[in-house]
Write a protein that holds these residues in place. Structure first.
Motif, PDB file in Angstrom:
ATOM      1  N   GLU A  91       0.864  -1.178   0.000  1.00 10.43           N
ATOM      2  CA  GLU A  91       0.000   0.000   0.000  1.00 10.43           C
ATOM      3  C   GLU A  91       0.901   1.229   0.000  1.00 10.43           C
ATOM      4  OE1 GLU A  91      -3.541   2.338   2.447  1.00 10.43           O
ATOM      5  OE2 GLU A  91      -2.435   0.726   3.438  1.00 10.43           O
ATOM      6  N   LEU A  92       0.967   1.909  -1.139  1.00  5.52           N
ATOM      7  CA  LEU A  92       1.755   3.130  -1.226  1.00  5.52           C
ATOM      8  C   LEU A  92       1.078   4.184  -0.361  1.00  5.52           C
ATOM      9  CD1 LEU A  92       2.570   3.149  -5.043  1.00  5.52           C
ATOM     10  CD2 LEU A  92       3.937   2.223  -3.158  1.00  5.52           C
ATOM     11  N   THR A  93       1.789   4.637   0.678  1.00  3.20           N
ATOM     12  CA  THR A  93       1.176   5.430   1.736  1.00  3.20           C
ATOM     13  C   THR A  93       1.852   6.793   1.870  1.00  3.20           C
ATOM     14  OG1 THR A  93       0.632   3.392   2.923  1.00  3.20           O
ATOM     15  CG2 THR A  93       0.572   5.439   4.184  1.00  3.20           C
ATOM     16  N   HIS A  94       1.084   7.847   1.684  1.00  2.00           N
ATOM     17  CA  HIS A  94       1.574   9.230   1.783  1.00  2.00           C
ATOM     18  C   HIS A  94       2.751   9.481   0.838  1.00  2.00           C
ATOM     19  CE1 HIS A  94      -0.986  10.681   5.088  1.00  2.00           C
ATOM     20  NE2 HIS A  94      -0.919   9.444   5.529  1.00  2.00           N
ATOM     21  N   VAL A  95       2.796   8.732  -0.237  1.00  2.00           N
ATOM     22  CA  VAL A  95       3.810   8.960  -1.268  1.00  2.00           C
ATOM     23  C   VAL A  95       3.401  10.201  -2.072  1.00  2.00           C
ATOM     24  CG1 VAL A  95       4.759   8.043  -3.425  1.00  2.00           C
ATOM     25  CG2 VAL A  95       4.517   6.553  -1.419  1.00  2.00           C
ATOM     26  N   PRO A  96       4.320  11.103  -2.371  1.00  2.00           N
ATOM     27  CA  PRO A  96       3.954  12.260  -3.194  1.00  2.00           C
ATOM     28  C   PRO A  96       3.292  11.801  -4.493  1.00  2.00           C
ATOM     29  CG  PRO A  96       6.149  12.534  -2.303  1.00  2.00           C
ATOM     30  CD  PRO A  96       5.733  11.131  -1.963  1.00  2.00           C
ATOM     31  N   PRO A  97       2.210  12.447  -4.896  1.00  2.00           N
ATOM     32  CA  PRO A  97       1.491  11.989  -6.092  1.00  2.00           C
ATOM     33  C   PRO A  97       2.379  11.803  -7.322  1.00  2.00           C
ATOM     34  CG  PRO A  97       0.177  13.606  -4.929  1.00  2.00           C
ATOM     35  CD  PRO A  97       1.501  13.553  -4.217  1.00  2.00           C
ATOM     36  N   SER A  98       3.365  12.669  -7.510  1.00  2.00           N
ATOM     37  CA  SER A  98       4.218  12.559  -8.696  1.00  2.00           C
ATOM     38  C   SER A  98       5.049  11.286  -8.707  1.00  2.00           C
ATOM     39  CB  SER A  98       5.143  13.773  -8.797  1.00  2.00           C
ATOM     40  OG  SER A  98       6.016  13.832  -7.672  1.00  2.00           O
ATOM     41  N   LEU A  99       5.246  10.659  -7.529  1.00  2.00           N
ATOM     42  CA  LEU A  99       6.071   9.459  -7.444  1.00  2.00           C
ATOM     43  C   LEU A  99       5.249   8.169  -7.412  1.00  2.00           C
ATOM     44  CD1 LEU A  99       8.774  10.603  -4.867  1.00  2.00           C
ATOM     45  CD2 LEU A  99       8.950  10.513  -7.353  1.00  2.00           C
ATOM     46  N   ILE A 100       3.943   8.280  -7.290  1.00  2.00           N
ATOM     47  CA  ILE A 100       3.108   7.079  -7.233  1.00  2.00           C
ATOM     48  C   ILE A 100       3.282   6.193  -8.466  1.00  2.00           C
ATOM     49  CG2 ILE A 100       0.704   6.271  -7.295  1.00  2.00           C
ATOM     50  CD1 ILE A 100       0.051   8.518  -5.311  1.00  2.00           C
ATOM     51  N   PRO A 101       3.248   6.726  -9.688  1.00  2.00           N
ATOM     52  CA  PRO A 101       3.430   5.847 -10.859  1.00  2.00           C
ATOM     53  C   PRO A 101       4.780   5.140 -10.863  1.00  2.00           C
ATOM     54  CG  PRO A 101       2.488   7.953 -11.533  1.00  2.00           C
ATOM     55  CD  PRO A 101       2.928   8.111 -10.101  1.00  2.00           C
ATOM     56  N   VAL A 102       5.813   5.820 -10.391  1.00  2.00           N
ATOM     57  CA  VAL A 102       7.151   5.223 -10.369  1.00  2.00           C
ATOM     58  C   VAL A 102       7.196   4.044  -9.390  1.00  2.00           C
ATOM     59  CG1 VAL A 102       9.584   5.626  -9.847  1.00  2.00           C
ATOM     60  CG2 VAL A 102       8.227   7.407 -10.977  1.00  2.00           C
ATOM     61  N   PHE A 103       6.698   4.260  -8.179  1.00  2.00           N
ATOM     62  CA  PHE A 103       6.742   3.208  -7.173  1.00  2.00           C
ATOM     63  C   PHE A 103       5.779   2.066  -7.497  1.00  2.00           C
ATOM     64  CE2 PHE A 103       8.154   6.452  -3.714  1.00  2.00           C
ATOM     65  CZ  PHE A 103       9.420   6.471  -4.262  1.00  2.00           C
ATOM     66  N   ALA A 104       4.635   2.405  -8.063  1.00  2.00           N
ATOM     67  CA  ALA A 104       3.684   1.355  -8.447  1.00  2.00           C
ATOM     68  C   ALA A 104       4.285   0.468  -9.534  1.00  2.00           C
ATOM     69  CB  ALA A 104       2.379   1.979  -8.923  1.00  2.00           C
ATOM     70  N   ARG A 105       4.920   1.078 -10.501  1.00  2.00           N
ATOM     71  CA  ARG A 105       5.593   0.313 -11.558  1.00  2.00           C
ATOM     72  C   ARG A 105       6.706  -0.547 -10.979  1.00  2.00           C
ATOM     73  NH1 ARG A 105       9.379   3.930 -14.725  1.00  2.00           N
ATOM     74  NH2 ARG A 105      10.494   3.548 -12.775  1.00  2.00           N
TER      75      ARG A 105
END
Length: 236
Positions: A91-105
């Motif tokens: 669960e990506l938690t409080h990750v800056p929105p701009s980094l969500i695609p990077v971490f999800a990938r």
């Protein structure tokens, strides 16, 4: 005269006459983040309650993403022994929105079966734009407790196969009714999860029905949401 089925008895126990549903939970936590149980104990407790599919989705950011995927992956065989389909997730938690695609990938590339994003719940200071980014990301599977999500973001979720979560978690569940109304308008899929942290958080079949109906779903809608199998849940 006997008590009617489906109504509480004098001691508060419910005699459920609901049809059987597939028992799944796509949002749980263990001692690998802020939960109370080892992954295998969580799986065992879920198995006893009749769960078919359980995702372990501990809180993740850049500091622990790879470790979580590897550690939970080590428990797949134990889960098979207990007859539970274990989904390795984060669960990506409080990750800056701009980094969500990077971490999800990155999570998917590391072997995660499911990526959940901690949505803009009304009880935590989640960064604005988190819901929108999650709903438009091809690597995200579930937007957890999305709070007062906008219809436009729900429509984007529908287009990309991102499920919105109805949750039993206290505080986060304040906006379940709003999530249901928006999901209906946008035509996006819903899931019912517990956001388990403690043993008592795992829901029985009756409790899952109560959460679905309490959120405003009809009997037919509840049956559909509660009966989605693992393959359909993760079908993008």
């Amino acid at each position: 005269m006997g008590r009617e089925q489906g109504r509480p008895d004098p001691e508060g126990r419910e005699r459920s006459c609901r049809p059987e549903v597939i028992m799944y939970d796509l949002h749980t936590h263990t001692i690998l983040s802020d939960g109370e149980l080892l992954p295998t104990e969580l799986v065992r407790r879920a198995a006893v309650l009749g769960y078919d599919t359980l995702a372990v989705t501990d809180h993740a950011d850049a500091s622990n993403l790879a470790h979580l995927v590897e550690a939970v992956g080590e428990c797949r065989e134990s889960a098979r022994c207990y007859g539970v389909n274990l989904l390795v997730g984060v669960e990506l938690t409080h990750v800056p929105p701009s980094l969500i695609p990077v971490f999800a990938r990155d999570a998917k590339r590391l072997g995660a079966d499911i990526v959940v994003v901690h949505g803009e719940t009304v009880v935590e200071p989640v960064a604005p734009g988190t819901n929108h980014t999650a709903c438009t990301c091809e690597y995200v599977d579930v937007l957890a407790h999305p709070g007062l999500i906008a219809v436009e973001d729900a429509r984007a979720a529908a287009e990309r196969g991102v499920a919105l979560e109805i949750t039993s978690r206290g505080g986060h569940n304040r906006t379940n009714g709003h999530v249901v109304r928006v999901a209906r308008e946008a035509g996006c899929r819903l899931v019912v999860d517990s956001d388990t942290h403690a043993p008592s958080d795992l829901m029985s079949k009756e409790a899952r029905w109560a959460v679905a109906l309490g959120a405003g779903l009809t009997e037919a809608e509840s049956r559909e949401v509660l009966s989605v199998d693992r393959n359909r849940l993760l079908q993008k």
